[in-house]
Design an enzyme around this catalytic site. Structure first.
Site, mmCIF file in Angstrom:
data_model
loop_
_atom_site.group_PDB
_atom_site.id
_atom_site.type_symbol
_atom_site.label_atom_id
_atom_site.label_comp_id
_atom_site.label_asym_id
_atom_site.label_seq_id
_atom_site.Cartn_x
_atom_site.Cartn_y
_atom_site.Cartn_z
ATOM 1 N NE ARG A 221 4.879 9.438 6.060
ATOM 2 C CZ ARG A 221 4.914 9.331 4.735
ATOM 3 N NH1 ARG A 221 5.761 10.035 4.030
ATOM 4 N NH2 ARG A 221 4.089 8.513 4.128
ATOM 5 N NE ARG B 41 4.932 3.017 -2.651
ATOM 6 C CZ ARG B 41 4.574 4.129 -2.037
ATOM 7 N NH1 ARG B 41 4.532 5.265 -2.700
ATOM 8 N NH2 ARG B 41 4.261 4.125 -0.768
ATOM 9 N NE ARG C 202 0.803 4.039 -5.086
ATOM 10 C CZ ARG C 202 1.071 4.702 -3.975
ATOM 11 N NH1 ARG C 202 1.218 5.998 -4.011
ATOM 12 N NH2 ARG C 202 1.171 4.066 -2.842
ATOM 13 N NE ARG D 123 1.855 3.142 2.721
ATOM 14 C CZ ARG D 123 1.572 2.936 1.435
ATOM 15 N NH1 ARG D 123 1.460 1.701 0.974
ATOM 16 N NH2 ARG D 123 1.417 3.934 0.615
ATOM 17 C CE LYS E 76 1.883 11.936 1.101
ATOM 18 N NZ LYS E 76 0.855 10.878 1.157
HETATM 19 P P1 AP5 Z 1 -0.336 9.216 -5.194
HETATM 20 O O1 AP5 Z 1 -0.170 10.575 -5.781
HETATM 21 O O2 AP5 Z 1 0.686 8.186 -5.488
HETATM 22 O O3 AP5 Z 1 -0.605 9.342 -3.618
HETATM 23 P P2 AP5 Z 1 0.403 9.703 -2.438
HETATM 24 O O4 AP5 Z 1 -0.338 10.625 -1.510
HETATM 25 O O5 AP5 Z 1 1.709 10.193 -2.981
HETATM 26 O O6 AP5 Z 1 0.493 8.281 -1.788
HETATM 27 P P3 AP5 Z 1 1.734 7.448 -1.231
HETATM 28 O O7 AP5 Z 1 1.195 6.061 -1.007
HETATM 29 O O8 AP5 Z 1 2.935 7.586 -2.115
HETATM 30 O O9 AP5 Z 1 1.965 8.128 0.127
HETATM 31 P P4 AP5 Z 1 2.687 7.530 1.292
HETATM 32 O O10 AP5 Z 1 2.749 8.738 2.137
HETATM 33 O O11 AP5 Z 1 2.083 6.338 1.929
HETATM 34 O O12 AP5 Z 1 4.024 6.940 0.664
HETATM 35 P P5 AP5 Z 1 5.527 7.433 0.737
HETATM 36 O O13 AP5 Z 1 6.206 6.965 -0.486
HETATM 37 O O14 AP5 Z 1 5.594 8.860 1.113
HETATM 38 O O15 AP5 Z 1 -1.797 8.701 -5.632
HETATM 39 C C1 AP5 Z 1 -2.194 7.368 -5.367
HETATM 40 C C2 AP5 Z 1 -2.938 6.807 -6.603
HETATM 41 O O16 AP5 Z 1 -4.180 7.489 -6.749
HETATM 42 C C3 AP5 Z 1 -2.187 6.987 -7.927
HETATM 43 O O17 AP5 Z 1 -2.393 5.851 -8.724
HETATM 44 C C4 AP5 Z 1 -2.841 8.220 -8.563
HETATM 45 O O18 AP5 Z 1 -2.828 8.126 -9.995
HETATM 46 C C5 AP5 Z 1 -4.254 8.143 -8.013
HETATM 47 N N1 AP5 Z 1 -4.820 9.448 -7.752
HETATM 48 C C6 AP5 Z 1 -4.178 10.545 -7.251
HETATM 49 N N2 AP5 Z 1 -5.048 11.564 -7.127
HETATM 50 C C7 AP5 Z 1 -6.266 11.075 -7.510
HETATM 51 C C8 AP5 Z 1 -7.568 11.652 -7.613
HETATM 52 N N3 AP5 Z 1 -7.807 12.917 -7.279
HETATM 53 N N4 AP5 Z 1 -8.580 10.874 -8.058
HETATM 54 C C9 AP5 Z 1 -8.364 9.577 -8.396
HETATM 55 N N5 AP5 Z 1 -7.133 8.983 -8.364
HETATM 56 C C10 AP5 Z 1 -6.111 9.728 -7.906
HETATM 57 O O19 AP5 Z 1 6.066 6.621 2.008
HETATM 58 C C11 AP5 Z 1 6.246 5.218 1.973
HETATM 59 C C12 AP5 Z 1 6.870 4.757 3.286
HETATM 60 O O20 AP5 Z 1 8.167 5.389 3.444
HETATM 61 C C13 AP5 Z 1 6.102 5.154 4.551
HETATM 62 O O21 AP5 Z 1 5.104 4.192 4.854
HETATM 63 C C14 AP5 Z 1 7.225 5.189 5.591
HETATM 64 O O22 AP5 Z 1 7.582 3.903 6.025
HETATM 65 C C15 AP5 Z 1 8.404 5.753 4.802
HETATM 66 N N6 AP5 Z 1 8.511 7.229 4.892
HETATM 67 C C16 AP5 Z 1 8.407 8.116 3.867
HETATM 68 N N7 AP5 Z 1 8.578 9.374 4.315
HETATM 69 C C17 AP5 Z 1 8.811 9.275 5.654
HETATM 70 C C18 AP5 Z 1 9.030 10.234 6.689
HETATM 71 N N8 AP5 Z 1 9.041 11.560 6.422
HETATM 72 N N9 AP5 Z 1 9.201 9.787 7.943
HETATM 73 C C19 AP5 Z 1 9.203 8.453 8.226
HETATM 74 N N10 AP5 Z 1 8.980 7.494 7.290
HETATM 75 C C20 AP5 Z 1 8.778 7.908 6.020
#
Ligand code: AP5
Length: 232
Positions: free
Chosen positions: A101, A174, A140, A185, A26
């Site tokens: 979410r 992270r 990552r 997660r 994402k």
């Molecule tokens: P990356 O692009 O970083 O993936 P992502 O989908 O953004 O993953 P996240 O781990 O950031 O998502 P998340 O939803 O768990 O975290 P968030 O910060 O939102 O890609 C991952 C890796 O793969 C990278 O190294 C990239 O280079 C590589 N990659 C990407 N595409 C690839 C491909 N096609 N092929 C190979 N490699 C690839 O949330 C964190 C925490 O915050 C949550 O757990 C929760 O506690 C809280 N939170 C956030 N938003 C909310 C909400 N709306 N409601 C409640 N809690 C929330």
């Protein structure tokens, strides 16, 4: 690629959602859309990590939950997003990365957008299998200055340890990218967020994308989906 900035400019201003489990890509795709179309990436994960770093009350409450891998309360996240959406740069159009979410967040988003006569243009679901997701998260890291994302296997900077975008050398990983938290997660995603796929499908706003291929190929497919939303 036949998609053009003109197509996307027809959405005035576009509101796009990127749905998908942790590690689906994402953030990676949101940053690419930001660069390509001049939209603003709104990541609730990033906004919450900033609140934690600032030590605000919301940040303190979020910190414990994020470390456990659960979802931060709807009230906190919706308030943070409402404040961010009120900032002037969002008039260029936004890519919501990690929000909504839960169904409560999705309904709150509809209400917030309705206040300014807007609605969602597309909800793009990035679909990956659980095993690939864990591998993506384990490798990552990102630039500590500009946030550009990298991966031990799939996306390394041209010069080891130096950000391609801004030249900074402070790469970081992270705190919630450990095996135990990732499992929680993922479970939170399947339990609370995956139902939103049906929510947006019923509204005719969903576009599913197989996100198992290389980053650039997925970016092309995502751009095509955005262009289709502009034409519909
Ligand atoms: P990356 O692009 O970083 O993936 P992502 O989908 O953004 O993953 P996240 O781990 O950031 O998502 P998340 O939803 O768990 O975290 P968030 O910060 O939102 O890609 C991952 C890796 O793969 C990278 O190294 C990239 O280079 C590589 N990659 C990407 N595409 C690839 C491909 N096609 N092929 C190979 N490699 C690839 O949330 C964190 C925490 O915050 C949550 O757990 C929760 O506690 C809280 N939170 C956030 N938003 C909310 C909400 N709306 N409601 C409640 N809690 C929330």
């Amino acid at each position: 690629m036949t998609e053009s900035k003109t197509d996307v400019a027809a959405l005035a201003p576009p509101v796009l959602i990127l749905l998908g489990p942790p590690g689906a890509g994402k953030g990676t795709q949101a940053r690419m859309l930001q660069q390509r179309y001049g939209l603003v990436q709104l990541s609730t994960g990033d906004l919450l990590r900033s609140a934690v770093a600032e030590g605000s009350e919301a940040g303190k409450a979020a910190d414990k939950v994020m470390k456990s891998g659960g979802l931060v309360s709807d009230d906190i996240v919706i308030a943070i997003l409402r404040d961010r959406l009120a900032e002037p740069d969002t008039t260029k159009g936004v890519i919501l990365d990690g929000f909504p979410r839960t169904t409560v967040q999705a309904e709150a988003l509809d209400d917030l957008l309705a206040e300014s006569g807007q609605q969602i243009d597309a909800a793009i679901s990035l679909e990956v299998d659980d095993e690939a997701m864990v591998h993506r998260i384990a490798g990552r890291y990102s630039c500590g200055e500009c946030g550009e994302g990298y991966h031990d296997s799939f996306k390394q900077p041209k010069v080891e340890g130096v950000c391609d975008v801004c030249g900074a050398t402070n790469m970081k990983r992270r705190a919630d990218d450990n095996a135990e938290t990732v499992a929680e997660r993922l479970s939170a995603y399947h339990r609370q967020t995956a139902p939103l796929i049906t929510y947006y499908e019923k509204r005719g706003a969903l576009q599913r994308i197989d996100a198992m291929g290389p980053i650039d190929e997925i970016a092309t497919t995502v751009s095509r989906a955005v262009s289709k939303a502009a034409k519909d």
